[in-house]
Design a protein around this motif. Structure first.
Motif, PDB file in Angstrom:
ATOM      1  N   MET A  14       5.226  -3.711   0.904  1.00 22.11           N
ATOM      2  CA  MET A  14       5.931  -4.378  -0.195  1.00 22.11           C
ATOM      3  C   MET A  14       6.743  -3.336  -0.969  1.00 22.11           C
ATOM      4  O   MET A  14       6.188  -2.354  -1.456  1.00 22.11           O
ATOM      5  CB  MET A  14       4.878  -5.028  -1.099  1.00 22.11           C
ATOM      6  N   ASN A  15       8.054  -3.537  -1.080  1.00 26.20           N
ATOM      7  CA  ASN A  15       8.928  -2.566  -1.748  1.00 26.20           C
ATOM      8  C   ASN A  15       9.347  -3.069  -3.116  1.00 26.20           C
ATOM      9  O   ASN A  15       9.812  -4.195  -3.241  1.00 26.20           O
ATOM     10  CB  ASN A  15      10.212  -2.342  -0.935  1.00 26.20           C
ATOM     11  N   ILE A  16       9.210  -2.203  -4.100  1.00 28.00           N
ATOM     12  CA  ILE A  16       9.582  -2.590  -5.459  1.00 28.00           C
ATOM     13  C   ILE A  16      10.586  -1.586  -6.027  1.00 28.00           C
ATOM     14  O   ILE A  16      10.419  -0.378  -5.863  1.00 28.00           O
ATOM     15  CB  ILE A  16       8.334  -2.676  -6.356  1.00 28.00           C
ATOM     16  N   LEU A  27       2.118   1.398  -9.627  1.00 30.93           N
ATOM     17  CA  LEU A  27       2.441   0.522  -8.493  1.00 30.93           C
ATOM     18  C   LEU A  27       2.116   1.210  -7.171  1.00 30.93           C
ATOM     19  O   LEU A  27       1.581   0.587  -6.256  1.00 30.93           O
ATOM     20  CB  LEU A  27       3.914   0.111  -8.536  1.00 30.93           C
ATOM     21  N   TYR A  76       2.046  -0.280  -3.370  1.00 28.70           N
ATOM     22  CA  TYR A  76       3.450  -0.672  -3.222  1.00 28.70           C
ATOM     23  C   TYR A  76       4.308   0.559  -2.930  1.00 28.70           C
ATOM     24  O   TYR A  76       3.988   1.658  -3.370  1.00 28.70           O
ATOM     25  CB  TYR A  76       3.975  -1.317  -4.514  1.00 28.70           C
ATOM     26  N   TYR A 121      14.292  -4.975  -1.136  1.00 34.12           N
ATOM     27  CA  TYR A 121      13.141  -5.033  -2.046  1.00 34.12           C
ATOM     28  C   TYR A 121      12.506  -6.418  -2.078  1.00 34.12           C
ATOM     29  O   TYR A 121      13.181  -7.423  -1.879  1.00 34.12           O
ATOM     30  CB  TYR A 121      13.576  -4.599  -3.450  1.00 34.12           C
ATOM     31  N   THR A 157       5.544 -12.247  -5.656  1.00 36.16           N
ATOM     32  CA  THR A 157       5.661 -11.915  -4.241  1.00 36.16           C
ATOM     33  C   THR A 157       4.709 -12.748  -3.372  1.00 36.16           C
ATOM     34  O   THR A 157       4.651 -12.559  -2.172  1.00 36.16           O
ATOM     35  CB  THR A 157       5.371 -10.413  -4.015  1.00 36.16           C
TER      36      THR A 157
END
Ligand code: CA
Length: 224
Positions: A1-3, A20, A25, A45, A116
């Motif tokens: 998961m990209n933030i 995070l 993440y 993202y 998400t």
């Protein structure tokens, strides 16, 4: 998961980034609006945390540009307490949620999880009520030959209303399911999004209305 975190207060950006990452993440940081926009335009993202007051390009301009470019990554706006006007503008121009500074990390993580969370709906059955159908694939509501696109939160709320068509969905149910919290201060958000949905239903000239059951919640009405 990209933030992606776009925040010019470097201490805050780095603290959020560290937490995070600790939760597993992948995080990229940008400290001004232009760099943030460049990163966000990659579409890589799963969620973007976007400050409003930013050097070079403010967060609302970044957000509008992304939506014009059809980048639909969920965006959580980070706002100062004094920026209520901006908050409403932000929701109007395509933000999915906002957090008022100072916020707790627990609150932030809950929002990101809610944002998400994958939907588990059978893909081919579009829920409908009266003359309104929710197109799950396109994220639109349709009435006759007209349709209108819904933002992510509007979509989730409409889905909940349709799944219990004719029955009341309480504010608490919306807040728990969509915002991932159980905080009464979120009830205002529910009202804001209900007003957006009402506007869209009236744009479609639908006979379906969202009725308020004062002190309880909302339900659909007007099916023939
Ligand atoms: Ca700032």
């Amino acid at each position: 998961m990209n933030i992606l975190v776009v925040e010019d207060e470097i201490g805050l950006a780095e603290a959020v980034g560290a937490i995070l990452r600790g939760e597993g993440y992948q995080v990229d940081l940008a400290h001004d609006g232009e760099v943030g926009l460049q990163y966000a335009l990659t579409g890589d993202y799963d969620c973007i945390l976007l400050d409003i007051m930013l050097p070079k390009m403010n967060g609302l301009d970044v957000l509008s540009y992304l939506r014009v470019k059809e980048i639909e990554t969920p965006v959580v706006l980070l706002t100062a307490r004094s920026e209520t006007e901006d908050k409403i503008k932000g929701l109007d121009c395509g933000a999915d949620d906002y957090l008022t500074k100072p916020f707790s990390m627990g609150e932030l993580l809950a929002r990101i999880r809610a944002m998400t969370r994958r939907k588990t709906v059978a893909p081919d059955i579009n829920p409908h009520y009266g003359d309104v159908t929710l197109d799950l694939k396109k994220g639109e509501i349709t009435c006759g030959v007209s349709s209108v696109a819904l933002g992510r939160k509007e979509f989730q709320m409409m889905e909940m209303l349709l799944s219990q068509a004719g029955q009341i969905v309480t504010k608490e149910q919306f807040v728990t399911k969509i915002w991932g919290s159980n905080d009464e201060s979120e009830y205002n958000n529910v009202e804001v999004y209900i007003s957006f949905l009402r506007k869209k239903l009236s744009t479609l000239h639908s006979s379906v209305q969202i009725k308020t059951r004062r002190g309880i919640g909302y339900c659909l009405d007007g099916a023939k």
